[in-house]
Enzyme design. Sequence first.
Site, short mmCIF file in Angstrom:
data_model
loop_
_atom_site.label_atom_id
_atom_site.label_comp_id
_atom_site.label_asym_id
_atom_site.label_seq_id
_atom_site.Cartn_x
_atom_site.Cartn_y
_atom_site.Cartn_z
CB CYS A 1 27.63 45.30 73.53
SG CYS A 1 29.07 45.28 72.42
CB CYS B 1 27.32 41.26 72.06
SG CYS B 1 28.50 41.64 73.37
CG HIS C 1 31.01 42.66 76.05
ND1 HIS C 1 30.63 43.61 75.12
CD2 HIS C 1 31.15 43.32 77.24
CE1 HIS C 1 30.54 44.79 75.72
NE2 HIS C 1 30.85 44.64 77.00
CG ASN D 1 41.49 53.95 67.85
OD1 ASN D 1 42.65 54.02 67.48
ND2 ASN D 1 40.52 54.63 67.27
CG HIS E 1 32.60 43.52 71.61
ND1 HIS E 1 31.62 42.64 72.02
CD2 HIS E 1 33.40 42.81 70.79
CE1 HIS E 1 31.83 41.46 71.46
NE2 HIS E 1 32.92 41.55 70.71
CG HIS F 1 35.63 47.69 67.80
ND1 HIS F 1 35.54 48.09 69.11
CD2 HIS F 1 35.53 48.83 67.06
CE1 HIS F 1 35.37 49.41 69.18
NE2 HIS F 1 35.38 49.88 67.95
CD GLN G 1 36.75 52.76 63.73
OE1 GLN G 1 36.13 53.38 62.87
NE2 GLN G 1 37.12 53.31 64.87
#
Length: 347
Positions: A70, A73, A116, A156, A167, A169, A171
Amino acid sequence: MKKTVTTLADGRELIYYDSRDDAVRDAVDPRPLTPVVSRSEIRHDELTGDPVAIASHRQARTYQPPADACPLCPGRDGHESEIPAAEYEVVVFENRFPSLSGGLGRCEVVCFTDDHTASFADLTEEQARLVLDAWTDRTAELSALPDIEQVYCFENRGQEIGVTLPHSHGQIYAFPYVTPRTARMRGRLDEHRAATGRNLFDDVVARELADGERIVLETEHWIAFVPYAAHWPYEVHLYPRRRVPDLLALDEAARTEFAQVYLELLRRFDRLFGPDEPPTPYIAAWHQAPFTDARREDFGLHLELFTVRRASGKLKFLAGTESGMGAFMNDVRPEDAARRIREVAST
């Protein structure tokens, strides 16, 4: 909040946001990266005028890597990552595969936690507040860049939405134009003002409060409701009670209360379809006023949270009417959706 700005091996900016003033962020990206070469092109649909970003370099972006590979991470134990620190709280960095680039806007990734397996709903109120502070700081920084008209913070969540990295997150897009949805809102705002002399956002919130049937959560500083003409099976709009144009204008009281309110909404979404259903996929989208708008104080900052899951094991796909004509058909009555979201409130 402590902010530490550094760069990755290829020159992209990386920013740590820490709740502790004594946090030290001096890890160096050890990867042998060459500078990213990407250039987007913005074309306009001749029939609608809508801008479309052409970004063919994104075809090579990372897609659903295993957990041990990932890129979000921490870079510990020899693991190569976009984040070289062995642990972190909140991190923002320039996207390696941006949709907007080459001087035509900017795209950033926001990592909410170094865990994660955690989702945003798993965060503490203190962690969620730090994310809000990071969103606010990036809005301020990106809006000051040349030719940026709108800053859009969003998440999203879920492979059903199209997420390529599991993971947790989000934007941030800094657009060099006003997005089509915001432009339509802006037009409706002007039409409503001309017809009534009042503010459209104020009237929408006032109507929902007066009706009450679609309200799902109320606090001193925030109100959440299912919109009257919801596009999605389960959709909630979250407004500060005091209208403001953007995240920068939220007062401290609203900022403090936000974490509690937002975490409650996300946790309700995960309980909508029962304990045996996988985590609910969703999009959470902040709508802020364009920074080039001379009448931006009329705009109402709000967050729109919605899922493509319409029932257990069933998804709402954008079929011919929605994808082809932009004519939405909703399978769930908004009042029924609001009732269900109230039913799964935390006890």
